[in-house]
Design an enzyme around this catalytic site. Sequence first.
Site, short mmCIF file in Angstrom:
data_model
loop_
_atom_site.label_atom_id
_atom_site.label_comp_id
_atom_site.label_asym_id
_atom_site.label_seq_id
_atom_site.Cartn_x
_atom_site.Cartn_y
_atom_site.Cartn_z
N SER A 1 -95.17 8.61 -18.68
CA SER A 1 -95.69 7.20 -18.48
C SER A 1 -97.18 6.65 -18.45
O SER A 1 -97.84 5.72 -18.64
CB SER A 1 -95.24 6.25 -17.30
N GLY B 1 -99.64 7.65 -21.15
CA GLY B 1 -100.17 7.42 -22.16
C GLY B 1 -100.02 5.92 -22.89
O GLY B 1 -100.36 5.16 -22.29
N VAL B 2 -99.15 5.91 -23.94
CA VAL B 2 -98.78 4.54 -24.45
C VAL B 2 -98.25 3.57 -23.11
O VAL B 2 -98.46 2.46 -23.46
CB VAL B 2 -97.70 4.74 -25.55
N ILE C 1 -97.68 20.59 -24.68
CA ILE C 1 -96.34 21.25 -23.84
C ILE C 1 -95.51 21.78 -24.91
O ILE C 1 -94.62 22.77 -24.58
CB ILE C 1 -95.50 19.81 -23.28
N GLY D 1 -97.41 10.17 -29.22
CA GLY D 1 -97.61 10.82 -27.99
C GLY D 1 -96.80 12.28 -27.88
O GLY D 1 -96.15 12.88 -28.90
N VAL D 2 -96.28 12.44 -26.76
CA VAL D 2 -95.66 13.77 -26.61
C VAL D 2 -94.31 13.77 -27.38
O VAL D 2 -93.98 14.93 -27.77
CB VAL D 2 -95.60 14.09 -24.92
N ASP D 3 -93.76 12.76 -27.38
CA ASP D 3 -92.30 12.42 -27.92
C ASP D 3 -92.56 12.76 -29.50
O ASP D 3 -91.48 13.53 -29.88
CB ASP D 3 -91.93 10.97 -27.90
#
Length: 168
Positions: free
Chosen positions: A120, A122-123, A10, A31-33
């Site tokens: 939500s 993923g982890v 993303i 993750g994405v964060d």
Amino acid sequence: MQINLLKADITTVPADAIVNAANSSLMGGGGVDGAIHRSGGPSILEACKEIVRRQGPCAPGDAVITTAGDLPANYVIHTVGPIWNGGGHGEAELLESCYRCCLDIATERDIRSISFPNISTGVYRFPKREAAEIAIAAVRSFPFGDRLETLNFVCFDDENQAIYEKLI
Ligand code: AR6
């Protein structure tokens, strides 16, 4: 309004706003964060710290907006998805609220395009099929004005991509 389904990182997809699947501390994570903070640079964390100083942590289901730093976007909208705990703890309602809050914030600003990750899934272990159904239903029922033109569901893993392809 056009809805696109993409398989991508993303942080590489240009859009006015990129949604981040954050945690309540807004201090970054995996993750994405992690990807968003790494690619966007330190100005995003600085803006998050300022928000937490002003209003405290971000509750699950809620969202806040910051600069996008070096990302190909004007804003990052940070939302906190629910941690999956069997499904009987309001997880579905909280996940729906994430999508709605992000879209509320987007419609208050001059945002014409927005990209969502699979919040939500993923982890936080939310079942992917159910999460996709909630995401799509939340978007379809949202009262869009005429400003938002493009919404991207950006999948990162093959499983989510296959689920979204089937559902959209
Ligand atoms: N681009 C798009 N999607 C991605 C990317 C990327 N670069 N990287 C991962 N995904 P997760 P959550 C997908 O774990 O479940 C963090 O540590 C991934 O395949 O990022 O909401 C936060 O700080 C998955 O489908 O977020 C929180 O502590 C989706 O993004 C916690 O994880 C969400 O996975 C939040 O957990």
